[in-house]
Write a protein that holds these residues in place. Structure first.
Motif, PDB file in Angstrom:
ATOM      1  N   GLY A  90       0.866  -1.134  -0.053  1.00  0.00           N
ATOM      2  CA  GLY A  90      -0.123  -0.010  -0.002  1.00  0.00           C
ATOM      3  C   GLY A  90       0.745   1.258  -0.139  1.00  0.00           C
ATOM      4  N   ALA A  91       1.909   1.193   0.762  1.00  0.00           N
ATOM      5  CA  ALA A  91       2.884   2.356   0.938  1.00  0.00           C
ATOM      6  C   ALA A  91       3.535   2.517  -0.352  1.00  0.00           C
ATOM      7  CB  ALA A  91       3.842   2.526   2.158  1.00  0.00           C
ATOM      8  N   GLY A  92       4.208   1.283  -0.818  1.00  0.00           N
ATOM      9  CA  GLY A  92       5.054   1.354  -2.067  1.00  0.00           C
ATOM     10  C   GLY A  92       4.376   1.688  -3.297  1.00  0.00           C
ATOM     11  N   SER A  93       3.235   1.171  -3.576  1.00  0.00           N
ATOM     12  CA  SER A  93       2.577   1.331  -4.720  1.00  0.00           C
ATOM     13  C   SER A  93       2.079   2.630  -4.725  1.00  0.00           C
ATOM     14  CB  SER A  93       1.551   0.093  -4.998  1.00  0.00           C
ATOM     15  OG  SER A  93       0.586   0.420  -3.953  1.00  0.00           O
ATOM     16  N   SER A  94       1.949   3.326  -4.034  1.00  0.00           N
ATOM     17  CA  SER A  94       1.193   4.650  -3.979  1.00  0.00           C
ATOM     18  C   SER A  94       2.435   5.786  -3.582  1.00  0.00           C
ATOM     19  CB  SER A  94      -0.197   4.740  -3.066  1.00  0.00           C
ATOM     20  OG  SER A  94       0.236   4.508  -1.931  1.00  0.00           O
ATOM     21  N   SER A  95       3.331   5.564  -3.608  1.00  0.00           N
ATOM     22  CA  SER A  95       4.301   6.571  -3.126  1.00  0.00           C
ATOM     23  C   SER A  95       5.319   6.932  -4.487  1.00  0.00           C
ATOM     24  CB  SER A  95       5.599   5.874  -2.370  1.00  0.00           C
ATOM     25  OG  SER A  95       5.048   5.664  -0.902  1.00  0.00           O
ATOM     26  N   GLU A  96       5.866   8.288  -4.288  1.00  0.00           N
ATOM     27  CA  GLU A  96       6.618   8.807  -5.125  1.00  0.00           C
ATOM     28  C   GLU A  96       8.000   8.283  -5.221  1.00  0.00           C
ATOM     29  OE1 GLU A  96       7.853  13.226  -7.144  1.00  0.00           O
ATOM     30  OE2 GLU A  96       6.014  12.902  -5.912  1.00  0.00           O
ATOM     31  N   THR A  97       8.474   7.773  -6.399  1.00  0.00           N
ATOM     32  CA  THR A  97       9.905   7.163  -6.126  1.00  0.00           C
ATOM     33  C   THR A  97      10.604   7.703  -7.356  1.00  0.00           C
ATOM     34  OG1 THR A  97       9.409   5.193  -7.391  1.00  0.00           O
ATOM     35  CG2 THR A  97       9.257   5.102  -5.120  1.00  0.00           C
ATOM     36  N   VAL A  98      11.890   7.398  -7.203  1.00  0.00           N
ATOM     37  CA  VAL A  98      12.862   7.768  -8.431  1.00  0.00           C
ATOM     38  C   VAL A  98      12.298   7.260 -10.088  1.00  0.00           C
ATOM     39  CG1 VAL A  98      14.780   8.099  -7.152  1.00  0.00           C
ATOM     40  CG2 VAL A  98      14.326   5.635  -8.053  1.00  0.00           C
ATOM     41  N   THR A  99      11.428   6.294  -9.822  1.00  0.00           N
ATOM     42  CA  THR A  99      11.113   5.680 -11.053  1.00  0.00           C
ATOM     43  C   THR A  99       9.509   5.879 -11.140  1.00  0.00           C
ATOM     44  OG1 THR A  99      10.725   3.607 -10.051  1.00  0.00           O
ATOM     45  CG2 THR A  99      12.606   3.954 -11.331  1.00  0.00           C
ATOM     46  N   SER A 101       6.786   8.897 -10.837  1.00  0.00           N
ATOM     47  CA  SER A 101       6.438  10.313 -10.540  1.00  0.00           C
ATOM     48  C   SER A 101       4.938  10.713 -10.376  1.00  0.00           C
ATOM     49  CB  SER A 101       6.996  11.142 -11.891  1.00  0.00           C
ATOM     50  OG  SER A 101       6.556  10.761 -12.924  1.00  0.00           O
ATOM     51  N   ASP A 102       4.144   9.954 -10.812  1.00  0.00           N
ATOM     52  CA  ASP A 102       2.654  10.067 -10.644  1.00  0.00           C
ATOM     53  C   ASP A 102       1.877   8.870  -9.967  1.00  0.00           C
ATOM     54  OD1 ASP A 102       0.269  11.220 -10.648  1.00  0.00           O
ATOM     55  OD2 ASP A 102      -0.051  11.119 -12.850  1.00  0.00           O
ATOM     56  N   PRO A 103       2.042   8.537  -8.709  1.00  0.00           N
ATOM     57  CA  PRO A 103       1.478   7.397  -8.436  1.00  0.00           C
ATOM     58  C   PRO A 103       0.166   7.304  -8.279  1.00  0.00           C
ATOM     59  CG  PRO A 103       2.244   8.670  -6.362  1.00  0.00           C
ATOM     60  CD  PRO A 103       2.872   9.346  -8.039  1.00  0.00           C
ATOM     61  N   GLY A 104      -0.465   8.646  -8.322  1.00  0.00           N
ATOM     62  CA  GLY A 104      -1.886   8.857  -8.062  1.00  0.00           C
ATOM     63  C   GLY A 104      -2.742   8.001  -9.499  1.00  0.00           C
ATOM     64  N   GLU A 105      -1.840   7.583 -10.460  1.00  0.00           N
ATOM     65  CA  GLU A 105      -2.544   7.003 -11.446  1.00  0.00           C
ATOM     66  C   GLU A 105      -2.733   5.644 -11.358  1.00  0.00           C
ATOM     67  OE1 GLU A 105      -0.043   7.538 -14.891  1.00  0.00           O
ATOM     68  OE2 GLU A 105      -0.386   9.656 -15.101  1.00  0.00           O
ATOM     69  N   PHE A 106      -2.187   4.998 -10.136  1.00  0.00           N
ATOM     70  CA  PHE A 106      -2.522   3.619  -9.985  1.00  0.00           C
ATOM     71  C   PHE A 106      -3.118   3.332  -8.714  1.00  0.00           C
ATOM     72  CE2 PHE A 106      -0.385  -0.596  -7.976  1.00  0.00           C
ATOM     73  CZ  PHE A 106      -1.025  -1.215  -8.918  1.00  0.00           C
ATOM     74  N   PHE A 107      -4.141   2.795  -8.724  1.00  0.00           N
ATOM     75  CA  PHE A 107      -5.049   2.669  -7.767  1.00  0.00           C
ATOM     76  C   PHE A 107      -5.631   3.725  -7.110  1.00  0.00           C
ATOM     77  CE2 PHE A 107      -2.738  -1.658  -6.601  1.00  0.00           C
ATOM     78  CZ  PHE A 107      -3.843  -2.532  -7.158  1.00  0.00           C
ATOM     79  N   THR A 108      -6.042   4.540  -8.094  1.00  0.00           N
ATOM     80  CA  THR A 108      -6.581   6.052  -7.479  1.00  0.00           C
ATOM     81  C   THR A 108      -7.906   5.876  -6.649  1.00  0.00           C
ATOM     82  OG1 THR A 108      -8.004   5.883  -9.578  1.00  0.00           O
ATOM     83  CG2 THR A 108      -5.836   6.952  -9.568  1.00  0.00           C
ATOM     84  N   SER A 109      -8.596   4.830  -6.835  1.00  0.00           N
ATOM     85  CA  SER A 109      -9.638   4.532  -5.912  1.00  0.00           C
ATOM     86  C   SER A 109      -9.690   3.175  -5.446  1.00  0.00           C
ATOM     87  CB  SER A 109     -11.035   4.788  -6.699  1.00  0.00           C
ATOM     88  OG  SER A 109     -11.092   3.600  -7.651  1.00  0.00           O
ATOM     89  N   ASN A 110     -10.805   3.123  -4.227  1.00  0.00           N
ATOM     90  CA  ASN A 110     -10.669   1.612  -3.677  1.00  0.00           C
ATOM     91  C   ASN A 110      -9.231   1.318  -3.115  1.00  0.00           C
ATOM     92  OD1 ASN A 110     -13.212   1.050  -4.354  1.00  0.00           O
ATOM     93  ND2 ASN A 110     -12.488   0.251  -6.267  1.00  0.00           N
ATOM     94  N   GLN A 111      -8.935   2.414  -2.114  1.00  0.00           N
ATOM     95  CA  GLN A 111      -7.521   2.178  -1.377  1.00  0.00           C
ATOM     96  C   GLN A 111      -7.088   0.938  -0.489  1.00  0.00           C
ATOM     97  OE1 GLN A 111      -6.720   5.746   0.894  1.00  0.00           O
ATOM     98  NE2 GLN A 111      -7.096   7.008  -0.980  1.00  0.00           N
ATOM     99  N   TRP A 112      -8.091   0.172  -0.287  1.00  0.00           N
ATOM    100  CA  TRP A 112      -8.283  -1.211   0.190  1.00  0.00           C
ATOM    101  C   TRP A 112      -7.525  -2.113  -0.682  1.00  0.00           C
ATOM    102  CZ3 TRP A 112     -10.569  -5.209  -1.853  1.00  0.00           C
ATOM    103  CH2 TRP A 112     -11.793  -4.731  -2.758  1.00  0.00           C
ATOM    104  N   ILE A 113      -7.893  -1.867  -2.148  1.00  0.00           N
ATOM    105  CA  ILE A 113      -7.051  -2.883  -3.012  1.00  0.00           C
ATOM    106  C   ILE A 113      -5.750  -3.205  -2.849  1.00  0.00           C
ATOM    107  CG2 ILE A 113      -6.891  -3.553  -5.509  1.00  0.00           C
ATOM    108  CD1 ILE A 113      -9.617  -2.200  -5.999  1.00  0.00           C
ATOM    109  N   PRO A 114      -4.924  -2.207  -3.053  1.00  0.00           N
ATOM    110  CA  PRO A 114      -3.242  -2.447  -2.922  1.00  0.00           C
ATOM    111  C   PRO A 114      -2.882  -3.405  -1.602  1.00  0.00           C
ATOM    112  CG  PRO A 114      -3.746  -0.174  -2.619  1.00  0.00           C
ATOM    113  CD  PRO A 114      -5.144  -0.738  -3.272  1.00  0.00           C
ATOM    114  N   VAL A 115      -3.583  -3.062  -0.500  1.00  0.00           N
ATOM    115  CA  VAL A 115      -3.317  -3.667   0.580  1.00  0.00           C
ATOM    116  C   VAL A 115      -3.610  -4.975   0.787  1.00  0.00           C
ATOM    117  CG1 VAL A 115      -3.965  -3.688   3.224  1.00  0.00           C
ATOM    118  CG2 VAL A 115      -3.764  -1.637   2.034  1.00  0.00           C
ATOM    119  N   VAL A 116      -4.845  -5.648   0.095  1.00  0.00           N
ATOM    120  CA  VAL A 116      -5.344  -6.894   0.092  1.00  0.00           C
ATOM    121  C   VAL A 116      -4.229  -7.576  -0.887  1.00  0.00           C
ATOM    122  CG1 VAL A 116      -7.062  -8.391  -0.849  1.00  0.00           C
ATOM    123  CG2 VAL A 116      -7.714  -6.437   0.515  1.00  0.00           C
TER     124      VAL A 116
END
Length: 205
Positions: A90-99, A101-116
């Motif tokens: 959940g933290a990694g997939s929605s973080s801004e990293t060196v690779t 730049s726009d994590p908002g495009e991934f799992f923009t809704s239903n924030q429980w999905i990446p955790v599951v």
């Protein structure tokens, strides 16, 4: 794509060691600009959280290298590692990293999905680890426990860092885990059978 690989790498890392990926993300977020946790995840870089994770990691590093104790630890970690995997994904997939730049495009809704998703990935890796360890311990009379544990810890650290810096390499680690894990178990089982056969032959003589 990079978001998915980053989250997957961190979750898989948590399946080997629950605290290494969380500690890696927290330390890099606190002391570098390599990763910026999303809103709601800044707690992971809090000093107290890092201290607690470091303490738990120290206990895990010792317990996982002692035969029998490592099995008990794996039972306890059946809940802890998937939970950590969910948090790491959940933290990694929605973080801004060196690779990324726009994590908002991934799992923009239903924030429980990446955790599951993270929970399931970490649970799968943990199950493979927990299945292999008793076989390795039996086949090596316990000598293999610290060796296997150290290899898992190193893999967890490298995978956590790679997931953030070079997420495309996560695919390589996953292939190694999926293919190498079962092969390692089969090899250990084969050795155990050979030892039993040798003992049986000795008794007959």
């Amino acid at each position: 794509m990079f978001e998915l690989l980053t989250g997957t790498g961190l979750a898989a890392s948590a399946g080997l060691n629950a605290y290494i990926p969380l500690l890696t993300v927290g330390l890099l977020a606190r002391y570098t600009s390599l990763i910026t946790p999303p809103d709601g995840w800044q707690w992971i870089s809090n000093g107290w959280v890092l201290a607690i994770l470091a303490g738990l990691l120290a206990v895990e590093l010792v317990a996982d290298k002692v035969p029998v104790v490592d099995h008990v630890n794996d039972v306890v970690q059946t809940v802890v590692r998937p939970t950590a995997g969910g948090l790491a994904f959940g933290a990694g997939s929605s973080s801004e990293t060196v690779t990324v730049s726009d994590p908002g495009e991934f799992f923009t809704s239903n924030q429980w999905i990446p955790v599951v998703v993270g929970v399931l990935i970490a649970l799968g890796v943990h199950t493979l680890k927990a299945t292999a360890r008793p076989v390795i311990n039996t086949a090596t009379a316990g000598v293999g426990a610290p060796v296997a544990s150290t290899a898992e810890d190193v893999t967890s650290v490298v995978m956590s860092v790679v997931a953030i810096l070079l997420p495309v390499l996560v695919l390589v680690f996953l292939v190694v885990l999926v293919i190498g894990g079962p092969l390692l178990i089969r090899r250990a089982v084969h050795r155990r059978r050979e030892r039993r056969a040798a003992r049986a032959a000795g008794y007959r003589v």
